[in-house]
Motif scaffolding. Structure first.
Motif, PDB file in Angstrom:
ATOM      1  N   MET A   1       0.853  -1.067  -0.070  1.00  0.00           N
ATOM      2  CA  MET A   1      -0.021   0.092   0.124  1.00  0.00           C
ATOM      3  C   MET A   1       0.916   1.235   0.109  1.00  0.00           C
ATOM      4  O   MET A   1       1.998   1.315   0.406  1.00  0.00           O
ATOM      5  N   ALA A   2       0.338   2.368  -0.478  1.00  0.00           N
ATOM      6  CA  ALA A   2       0.974   3.572  -0.559  1.00  0.00           C
ATOM      7  C   ALA A   2       0.958   4.144   0.592  1.00  0.00           C
ATOM      8  O   ALA A   2       0.253   3.942   1.674  1.00  0.00           O
ATOM      9  N   ILE A   3       2.026   5.143   1.006  1.00  0.00           N
ATOM     10  CA  ILE A   3       2.201   5.895   2.280  1.00  0.00           C
ATOM     11  C   ILE A   3       0.940   6.879   2.275  1.00  0.00           C
ATOM     12  O   ILE A   3       0.289   7.068   3.213  1.00  0.00           O
ATOM     13  N   GLY A   4       0.537   7.642   1.238  1.00  0.00           N
ATOM     14  CA  GLY A   4      -0.655   8.426   1.091  1.00  0.00           C
ATOM     15  C   GLY A   4      -0.162   9.866   1.575  1.00  0.00           C
ATOM     16  O   GLY A   4      -0.075  10.600   0.647  1.00  0.00           O
ATOM     17  N   LYS A   5      -0.134  10.032   2.892  1.00  0.00           N
ATOM     18  CA  LYS A   5      -0.012  11.422   3.441  1.00  0.00           C
ATOM     19  C   LYS A   5       1.012  11.265   4.648  1.00  0.00           C
ATOM     20  O   LYS A   5       0.796  10.448   5.428  1.00  0.00           O
ATOM     21  N   ILE A   6       1.802  12.215   4.515  1.00  0.00           N
ATOM     22  CA  ILE A   6       3.151  12.315   5.467  1.00  0.00           C
ATOM     23  C   ILE A   6       3.087  13.612   6.026  1.00  0.00           C
ATOM     24  O   ILE A   6       3.095  14.499   5.291  1.00  0.00           O
ATOM     25  N   LEU A   7       3.500  13.650   7.015  1.00  0.00           N
ATOM     26  CA  LEU A   7       3.982  14.806   7.750  1.00  0.00           C
ATOM     27  C   LEU A   7       5.210  15.065   8.183  1.00  0.00           C
ATOM     28  O   LEU A   7       5.776  14.137   8.968  1.00  0.00           O
ATOM     29  N   ILE A   8       5.969  16.038   7.898  1.00  0.00           N
ATOM     30  CA  ILE A   8       7.399  16.175   8.161  1.00  0.00           C
ATOM     31  C   ILE A   8       7.527  17.356   9.149  1.00  0.00           C
ATOM     32  O   ILE A   8       7.136  18.469   8.803  1.00  0.00           O
ATOM     33  N   VAL A   9       8.201  16.904  10.323  1.00  0.00           N
ATOM     34  CA  VAL A   9       8.358  18.047  11.343  1.00  0.00           C
ATOM     35  C   VAL A   9       9.909  18.131  11.636  1.00  0.00           C
ATOM     36  O   VAL A   9      10.578  17.338  11.917  1.00  0.00           O
ATOM     37  N   ILE A  18      15.406  18.118   1.675  1.00  0.00           N
ATOM     38  CA  ILE A  18      15.906  16.796   1.593  1.00  0.00           C
ATOM     39  C   ILE A  18      14.778  15.637   1.605  1.00  0.00           C
ATOM     40  O   ILE A  18      14.494  14.780   0.770  1.00  0.00           O
ATOM     41  N   CYS A  19      14.151  15.882   2.833  1.00  0.00           N
ATOM     42  CA  CYS A  19      13.021  15.062   2.859  1.00  0.00           C
ATOM     43  C   CYS A  19      11.977  14.930   1.815  1.00  0.00           C
ATOM     44  O   CYS A  19      11.507  14.037   1.153  1.00  0.00           O
ATOM     45  N   PRO A  80      -0.382   5.788  11.921  1.00  0.00           N
ATOM     46  CA  PRO A  80       0.094   4.385  12.129  1.00  0.00           C
ATOM     47  C   PRO A  80       1.710   4.161  12.207  1.00  0.00           C
ATOM     48  O   PRO A  80       1.974   3.286  12.775  1.00  0.00           O
ATOM     49  N   VAL A  81       2.437   5.099  11.473  1.00  0.00           N
ATOM     50  CA  VAL A  81       3.805   5.063  11.551  1.00  0.00           C
ATOM     51  C   VAL A  81       4.285   6.362  11.989  1.00  0.00           C
ATOM     52  O   VAL A  81       3.957   7.490  11.216  1.00  0.00           O
ATOM     53  N   VAL A  82       4.943   6.622  13.239  1.00  0.00           N
ATOM     54  CA  VAL A  82       5.839   7.708  13.586  1.00  0.00           C
ATOM     55  C   VAL A  82       7.200   7.366  13.437  1.00  0.00           C
ATOM     56  O   VAL A  82       7.560   6.345  14.088  1.00  0.00           O
ATOM     57  N   ALA A  83       7.972   8.010  12.674  1.00  0.00           N
ATOM     58  CA  ALA A  83       9.472   7.686  12.594  1.00  0.00           C
ATOM     59  C   ALA A  83      10.029   8.915  12.971  1.00  0.00           C
ATOM     60  O   ALA A  83      10.017  10.252  12.529  1.00  0.00           O
ATOM     61  N   MET A  84      11.137   8.816  13.845  1.00  0.00           N
ATOM     62  CA  MET A  84      12.030   9.705  14.305  1.00  0.00           C
ATOM     63  C   MET A  84      13.100   9.928  13.281  1.00  0.00           C
ATOM     64  O   MET A  84      13.661   8.878  12.916  1.00  0.00           O
ATOM     65  N   HIS A 115      14.730   4.272   3.886  1.00  0.00           N
ATOM     66  CA  HIS A 115      13.816   4.743   5.210  1.00  0.00           C
ATOM     67  C   HIS A 115      12.338   4.682   4.845  1.00  0.00           C
ATOM     68  O   HIS A 115      11.501   4.082   5.589  1.00  0.00           O
ATOM     69  N   LEU A 116      12.109   5.171   3.670  1.00  0.00           N
ATOM     70  CA  LEU A 116      10.692   5.324   3.428  1.00  0.00           C
ATOM     71  C   LEU A 116      10.108   3.845   2.972  1.00  0.00           C
ATOM     72  O   LEU A 116       9.070   3.647   3.387  1.00  0.00           O
ATOM     73  N   GLN A 117      11.042   2.968   2.695  1.00  0.00           N
ATOM     74  CA  GLN A 117      10.322   1.817   2.168  1.00  0.00           C
ATOM     75  C   GLN A 117      10.137   1.065   3.619  1.00  0.00           C
ATOM     76  O   GLN A 117       9.244   0.269   3.774  1.00  0.00           O
ATOM     77  N   VAL A 118      10.913   1.199   4.749  1.00  0.00           N
ATOM     78  CA  VAL A 118      10.790   0.685   6.032  1.00  0.00           C
ATOM     79  C   VAL A 118       9.325   1.301   6.399  1.00  0.00           C
ATOM     80  O   VAL A 118       8.567   0.348   6.894  1.00  0.00           O
ATOM     81  N   MET A 119       9.173   2.405   6.332  1.00  0.00           N
ATOM     82  CA  MET A 119       7.789   3.213   6.739  1.00  0.00           C
ATOM     83  C   MET A 119       6.553   2.628   5.898  1.00  0.00           C
ATOM     84  O   MET A 119       5.666   2.360   6.415  1.00  0.00           O
ATOM     85  N   LYS A 120       6.789   2.228   4.503  1.00  0.00           N
ATOM     86  CA  LYS A 120       5.782   1.839   3.679  1.00  0.00           C
ATOM     87  C   LYS A 120       5.569   0.314   4.363  1.00  0.00           C
ATOM     88  O   LYS A 120       4.441  -0.019   4.387  1.00  0.00           O
ATOM     89  N   ASP A 121       6.928  -0.607   4.494  1.00  0.00           N
ATOM     90  CA  ASP A 121       6.452  -1.795   5.140  1.00  0.00           C
ATOM     91  C   ASP A 121       5.786  -1.872   6.367  1.00  0.00           C
ATOM     92  O   ASP A 121       4.835  -2.592   6.663  1.00  0.00           O
ATOM     93  N   LEU A 122       6.134  -0.905   7.448  1.00  0.00           N
ATOM     94  CA  LEU A 122       5.503  -0.802   8.660  1.00  0.00           C
ATOM     95  C   LEU A 122       3.885  -0.473   8.285  1.00  0.00           C
ATOM     96  O   LEU A 122       3.024  -1.012   9.144  1.00  0.00           O
ATOM     97  N   LEU A 123       3.625   0.155   7.489  1.00  0.00           N
ATOM     98  CA  LEU A 123       2.282   0.681   7.081  1.00  0.00           C
ATOM     99  C   LEU A 123       1.636  -0.497   6.592  1.00  0.00           C
ATOM    100  O   LEU A 123       0.181  -0.885   6.944  1.00  0.00           O
TER     101      LEU A 123
END
Length: 127
Positions: A1-9, A18-19, A80-84, A115-123
């Motif tokens: 599945m796609a990440i869809g929407k992401i918030l960069i803080v 860069i993000c 669903p996924v918060v990544a530091m 990193h993004l692939q890890v986040m997608k896999d977690l989602l």
């Protein structure tokens, strides 16, 4: 599945750039929202919850850990996924961040496609 929407803080405009560049390279369909500190991020989250949050630790006004404290108490439903994503190599920072059950990853800057692939896999695992 796609990440869809992401918030960069992140308070650093170069890191934000860069993000965004890396996210666009990974999947140009991802909707990107940006906040430059924790208080700005909380205000955005009150309006709309993303599928993923990328969070820096060291920021003015409200740092990443202060954000996590407020986020944990204010929101019943978490992204669903918060990544530091931080420049901190300290084990104590990693351990502190991962104490929150909604923090799924701890990455060192800069953001990478891996990193993004890890986040997608977690989602994918959450859904």
């Amino acid at each position: 599945m796609a990440i869809g929407k992401i918030l960069i803080v992140d308070d650093d405009e170069n890191d934000q750039f860069i993000c965004e560049y890396t996210i666009r390279k990974f999947d140009p369909s991802i909707v990107i929202h940006k906040a430059y500190d924790g208080t700005e991020a909380l205000a955005l989250l009150r309006v709309s919850m993303p599928n993923a949050i990328i969070l820096d630790i060291n920021m003015p006004v409200m740092n990443g850990f202060e954000f996590l404290d407020h986020y944990a108490t204010e929101f019943i439903n978490h992204a669903p996924v918060v990544a530091m994503l931080t420049s901190s190599h300290l084990d104590k920072d990693r351990e502190r961040a991962l104490r929150y059950d909604f923090v799924k990853s701890y990455f060192e800057k800069p953001l990478t496609l891996d990193h993004l692939q890890v986040m997608k896999d977690l989602l994918d695992d959450v859904r």
